[in-house]
Design a protein around this motif. Structure first.
Motif, short mmCIF file in Angstrom:
data_model
loop_
_atom_site.label_atom_id
_atom_site.label_comp_id
_atom_site.label_asym_id
_atom_site.label_seq_id
_atom_site.Cartn_x
_atom_site.Cartn_y
_atom_site.Cartn_z
N SER A 82 0.88 -1.17 0.00
CA SER A 82 0.00 0.00 0.00
C SER A 82 0.92 1.23 0.00
O SER A 82 1.89 1.22 -0.76
CB SER A 82 -0.93 -0.05 1.22
N HIS A 83 0.69 2.20 0.82
CA HIS A 83 1.48 3.44 0.76
C HIS A 83 1.93 3.89 2.13
O HIS A 83 1.29 3.58 3.14
CB HIS A 83 0.67 4.55 0.09
N LEU A 84 3.02 4.66 2.16
CA LEU A 84 3.58 5.16 3.43
C LEU A 84 3.27 6.64 3.64
O LEU A 84 3.49 7.16 4.73
CB LEU A 84 5.10 4.95 3.47
N PHE A 93 -2.82 4.28 10.40
CA PHE A 93 -3.12 2.99 9.74
C PHE A 93 -3.37 3.08 8.24
O PHE A 93 -3.13 2.12 7.52
CB PHE A 93 -4.33 2.35 10.43
N ASP A 94 -3.90 4.19 7.77
CA ASP A 94 -4.20 4.35 6.35
C ASP A 94 -2.92 4.18 5.54
O ASP A 94 -2.01 5.00 5.65
CB ASP A 94 -4.82 5.75 6.12
N GLY A 95 -2.83 3.14 4.75
CA GLY A 95 -1.64 2.87 3.94
C GLY A 95 -0.60 2.08 4.70
O GLY A 95 -0.19 1.00 4.26
N ALA A 96 -0.20 2.60 5.85
CA ALA A 96 0.84 1.94 6.65
C ALA A 96 0.45 0.49 6.95
O ALA A 96 1.29 -0.42 6.92
CB ALA A 96 1.07 2.70 7.95
N ASN A 127 3.14 8.55 -3.22
CA ASN A 127 2.07 9.57 -3.31
C ASN A 127 0.71 8.99 -3.59
O ASN A 127 0.08 9.29 -4.61
CB ASN A 127 2.42 10.64 -4.36
N GLU A 128 0.23 8.18 -2.69
CA GLU A 128 -1.15 7.69 -2.84
C GLU A 128 -2.15 8.78 -2.48
O GLU A 128 -3.22 8.88 -3.07
CB GLU A 128 -1.38 6.45 -1.96
N GLU A 129 -1.80 9.58 -1.47
CA GLU A 129 -2.81 10.48 -0.89
C GLU A 129 -3.21 11.62 -1.82
O GLU A 129 -4.33 12.10 -1.78
CB GLU A 129 -2.33 11.03 0.45
N GLY A 130 -2.27 12.10 -2.61
CA GLY A 130 -2.61 13.21 -3.50
C GLY A 130 -2.87 14.51 -2.77
O GLY A 130 -3.50 15.41 -3.30
N ALA A 191 -4.18 -4.95 1.75
CA ALA A 191 -4.95 -4.89 3.00
C ALA A 191 -5.04 -3.43 3.42
O ALA A 191 -4.07 -2.67 3.28
CB ALA A 191 -4.26 -5.71 4.08
N HIS A 192 -6.21 -3.02 3.89
CA HIS A 192 -6.42 -1.60 4.19
C HIS A 192 -7.51 -1.48 5.24
O HIS A 192 -8.41 -2.33 5.30
CB HIS A 192 -6.84 -0.86 2.91
N ILE A 193 -7.44 -0.43 6.06
CA ILE A 193 -8.59 -0.16 6.92
C ILE A 193 -9.74 0.30 6.04
O ILE A 193 -9.54 0.88 4.97
CB ILE A 193 -8.27 0.91 8.00
N GLY A 359 -10.61 5.63 -3.26
CA GLY A 359 -9.65 5.15 -4.24
C GLY A 359 -8.49 4.50 -3.50
O GLY A 359 -8.18 4.87 -2.38
N HIS A 360 -7.89 3.52 -4.11
CA HIS A 360 -6.71 2.87 -3.52
C HIS A 360 -5.76 2.53 -4.64
O HIS A 360 -6.17 2.41 -5.80
CB HIS A 360 -7.11 1.58 -2.78
N ASP A 361 -4.48 2.32 -4.28
CA ASP A 361 -3.52 1.89 -5.29
C ASP A 361 -4.02 0.66 -6.03
O ASP A 361 -3.81 0.52 -7.23
CB ASP A 361 -2.17 1.61 -4.62
#
Ligand code: ZN
Length: 414
Positions: A82-84, A93-96, A127-130, A191-193, A359-361
């Motif tokens: 996912s993303h950092l 938790f989002d991404g991490a 840069n997932e968050e934008g 996996a994501h919240i 949206g997610h990666d």
């Protein structure tokens, strides 16, 4: 099916250590893409991957891949991550979670010396968050060919004119040598919240994500005429803000009209000249529409354009509706979604199917590889907030599902 377990305490400890990088006073995280803090998190992640025996590479848009060898090096890897990066007032938790869960899969396989057929790769997308650099999901989008590399690197910093994503990646040492894309993936799991309230309300630890909502983003500019707030009689006004207000109300009505799945949001508005005794001559605002069904999304588009035209006409305004971003609803791969469902069932974890509202990666990766996602609940359904929280048991359950779904894919006969 096998039923291996991860080490939930180790997963939690890694999440908490990662959350110290960019920690905020209110218990959240601010770790913007391609910032010094992002670099620090990336370096910690790479150290952990190397300690777990993975070979790390970084591509030209800063995506990090950590590869654990399989028995058959010719098979395309099974990938998870996912993303950092985070929002400015983001959570732990989002991404991490998705990155640390994939790392925990590697550590758990190492614990028992398990060798998969296909290689396994952990990925941290850039840069997932934008938030600092818009749009969102630029790293995975470039990987999937949605954006050209030059275009992705040129993405400007929203708050610092002159800075670009590419320049900042070079500055922090993460514009890597590996080509972007040209990287076959046998299967991708994220996996994501959940970032919404559904699983928590139902008391379920696992969401089987069958796909992602479609999204249409707009930029709307309403033009009237600036005039003095005193001498200009009401009938003679061309008040852009009054027109915009009616359009914003229409956006909300369109969302309600397509309940329960539609989402319709105006989150950004600029009124010009923004002076209390001048009738606003120009208003700029954004619209974010989401729905899992493409036909409904198309109907919402029609309704928005009609509502804007009508509001503009009654106030003698000009209105330009520009579609800024669109992606259609994305169904995930039925075989991988089935592997996730089987893994949850094999562990007696209560679960339900769910459609991703965010949206997610994974949504971009789904364009180039079979993809599925696993959701776990977050407390109160709250995300993109410093108080974002998740229960260790749920995070462990999601990671157990991930581990067994990964094995199902990595050991599947090609
Ligand atoms: Zn995320």
């Amino acid at each position: 099916m096998r039923n291996l377990q991860v080490n939930g305490e180790r997963l939690w400890a890694s999440l908490m250590e990662l959350a110290r990088i960019g920690a905020t006073e209110k218990g959240g995280v601010c770790r913007l893409a391609a910032s010094d803090l992002d670099a620090e998190a990336r370096r910690l992640f790479i150290r952990w991957c190397e300690e777990a025996g993975c070979a790390v590479s970084v591509d030209g848009i800063g995506n990090i891949f950590a590869r654990r060898a399989g028995k058959n090096p010719d098979l395309p890897p099974v990938m998870s991550g996912s993303h950092l990066d985070t929002q400015p007032t983001g959570g732990r938790f989002d991404g991490a979670y998705g990155v640390m869960a994939a790392l925990e899969v590697v550590r758990s396989l190492n614990d028992i010396g398990y060798e998969t057929e296909a290689p396994f790769e952990i990925v941290a997308w850039t840069n997932e968050e934008g938030s600092r650099f818009s749009p969102a999901m630029v790293g995975s989008g470039a990987f999937a060919g949605v954006f050209g590399l030059d275009e992705a690197l040129a993405t400007p910093d929203n708050n610092a004119p002159g800075l670009t994503l590419g320049g900042e990646l070079r500055r922090i040492g993460f514009a890597g040598p590996a080509p972007v894309g040209e990287h076959p993936v046998g299967a991708y799991f994220e996996a994501h919240i959940e970032q919404g309230p559904i699983l928590e309300a139902a008391g379920l630890p696992i969401g089987i994500v069958t796909g992602a909502q479609g999204q249409r983003w707009y930029e709307i500019t309403v033009t009237g005429q600036e005039a003095h707030a005193g001498p200009t009689p009401m009938p003679r006004r061309r008040d852009a803000l009054v027109g915009a207000a009616r359009m914003i109300d229409a956006v909300n009505r369109i969302g309600h009209a397509h309940a329960p799945y539609a989402c319709a949001t105006v989150g950004f508005i600029q009124s010009s000249p923004n002076s209390r005794n001048t009738i606003p001559g120009r208003v700029f605002f954004t619209v974010d529409f989401r729905h899992p069904d493409n036909d409904t999304l198309t109907a919402m588009d029609r309704e928005l354009r009609a509502a804007c035209a009508e509001a503009a006409a009654t106030q003698s305004l000009d209105c330009a509706v520009k579609e800024f971003w669109y992606f259609p609803p994305t169904p995930f791969d039925p075989r991988l979604v089935g592997a996730v469902r089987d893994a949850a069932a094999a562990q007696d974890l209560p679960h339900r199917d769910i459609v991703s509202g965010a949206g997610h990666d994974a949504v971009y990766v789904a364009r180039v590889a079979p993809t599925a996602m696993i959701f776990v609940p977050c407390v109160g359904g709250i995300s993109h907030n410093e108080i974002e929280d998740a229960k260790p048991d749920d995070l462990t359950a999601g990671c157990n599902v991930l581990l067994n779904a990964v094995l199902e894919a990595a050991d599947a006969s090609p």
